[in-house]
Design an enzyme around this catalytic site. Sequence first.
Site, PDB file in Angstrom:
ATOM      1  CD  GLU A 118      -3.355  12.056   6.131  1.00  0.00           C
ATOM      2  OE1 GLU A 118      -2.763  12.135   5.044  1.00  0.00           O
ATOM      3  OE2 GLU A 118      -4.581  12.208   6.244  1.00  0.00           O
TER       4      GLU A 118
ATOM      5  NE  ARG B  58      -1.315   2.513   2.923  1.00  0.00           N
ATOM      6  CZ  ARG B  58      -0.831   3.620   3.449  1.00  0.00           C
ATOM      7  NH1 ARG B  58      -0.702   4.731   2.699  1.00  0.00           N
ATOM      8  NH2 ARG B  58      -0.452   3.656   4.712  1.00  0.00           N
TER       9      ARG B  58
END
Length: 528
Positions: free
Chosen positions: A145, A15
């Site tokens: 994040e 990923r």
Amino acid sequence: MTELRTIEIADTTLRDGEQTSGVSFSASEKLSIARKLIEKVGVDRVEIASARVSKGEFECVGKVCQWASSAGFIERIEVLGFCDNGTSIDWISSAGGKVINLLCKGSERHCRGQLGKSPEEHWQDVLGNISLATSRGMLVNVYLEDWSNGIKDNPSYVMGMMDFLSGKAKVCRYMLPDTLGILSPTDTETYISMMVARYPTLHFDFHAHNDYDLAVANVLAAVKAGARGVHTTVNGLGERAGNASLSSVVAVLGDMMPDIRINVDEGSINNISRLVESCSGIGTAANTPIVGENVFTQTAGVHADGDKKGKLYVNPLIPERFGRSREYALGKMSGKANIEQNLKLLGIQLGDDDMRRITKRINEMGDKKEHVTIDDLPYIIADVLHHDSPTERIRLLSYMVSTAYGLHPQACVKLEINGSEYEESATGDGMYDAFVRAVRHIYRNKLQRDFPWLTNYVVTIPPGGRTDALVQTTITWDFRGKTYRTRGLDADQTESSIKATIKMLNIIEQEYSETQEATSKTDTKKQR
């Protein structure tokens, strides 16, 4: 004895690693890499894709999840998803996935600037997506994040989010990314310690980026501070400067954290590196730790000598740990010990005088920047020990060979024969043929002597398939009913053929001179 703390290794090559510019894995490649990472390497989890990317990615995830379900590994397969009111959850679930890594905003700056929402609004969205995923029977991990900027600039935002989610949501792991690679090891240890101290029962993963070349150091700091899991990619693939390399993380944690345990099989590290290198098209630098071509190669002769006398230049990174072996380079810095180590592998023993001659030849080849490998060594030995000219009565002073499309090759040769210089030119059917014709002209036109005839020509290239591989040319000659066989060795085939020819001429010239001397002595006796 204190119980060892287990650290999970989550690999994100398929990923995050696929975000390397120019890298795109096919469905079969993703399946092969995922299977090897879990079955052979032994990583704990594999993040294989981002949701909603494409139809092709959906098919990739489906194939990997189908295999993982049948093999009992489905809970070790993870897919990145987004806070999109269930769209990602539907996508992952339809592909057969059971674990979502939910991406949310770990800094207020990202929350307000990218989403245009207040912290409370975003946190509520995150909670809603978590609840929906768990109601569908999925396991949920949460990515914060830009956490590194969030904890540095506004820790109250991060802690507020954690307080909100930890009291209401069913989350397996909170994953703390250094999204822009801004942390130092000191920062990492400080901020991970803050998270662990405040939420001691929660599982924290650390996800490092390598913008300052500190990803592996930051992983070590995170584990010291109490992180329970770390993220890696094979060969350090990833966006911009990449992520923490799996091979380096395994070596560093294994050697520098004696109080932890990881489940990775070190012996499979090199194989997975080569597989990902092949599938990604991104090669590893020769000096890349653990998996680089040269990292287990000793070049300096003093190092090889020290290893021979007691492994004086060996550190804990033994190559056999990682499915590799130590090598000793052959070149201008090679000493006797380098060559002895290579000969030992080949089962060859030589005396001191022969070793000196072989060492001298290899050093000379290194000065010319010729690449010498262990596969070349038998050819060099044969060339030096068995085919050296007895006396250098003939020296090649210079030669030039040239060829052009549609034209016969040409050669201009200058030889020194017994102290006198001779020069001739010729054309031929090939560059070596032109060279031989020019030399033949010298013998016939300048010396008024016969010249041998070539009867056989064999070229051998050591294994390896390199374009700069040494070429051994063996040439058989007939001269006045006697057979001569000489060999030349060089990275250039024409040059190796020329070396074999000069050796042959020296042998014949030696015999010719001895015959002349014997004739002269006989004539003198007759005169007396």
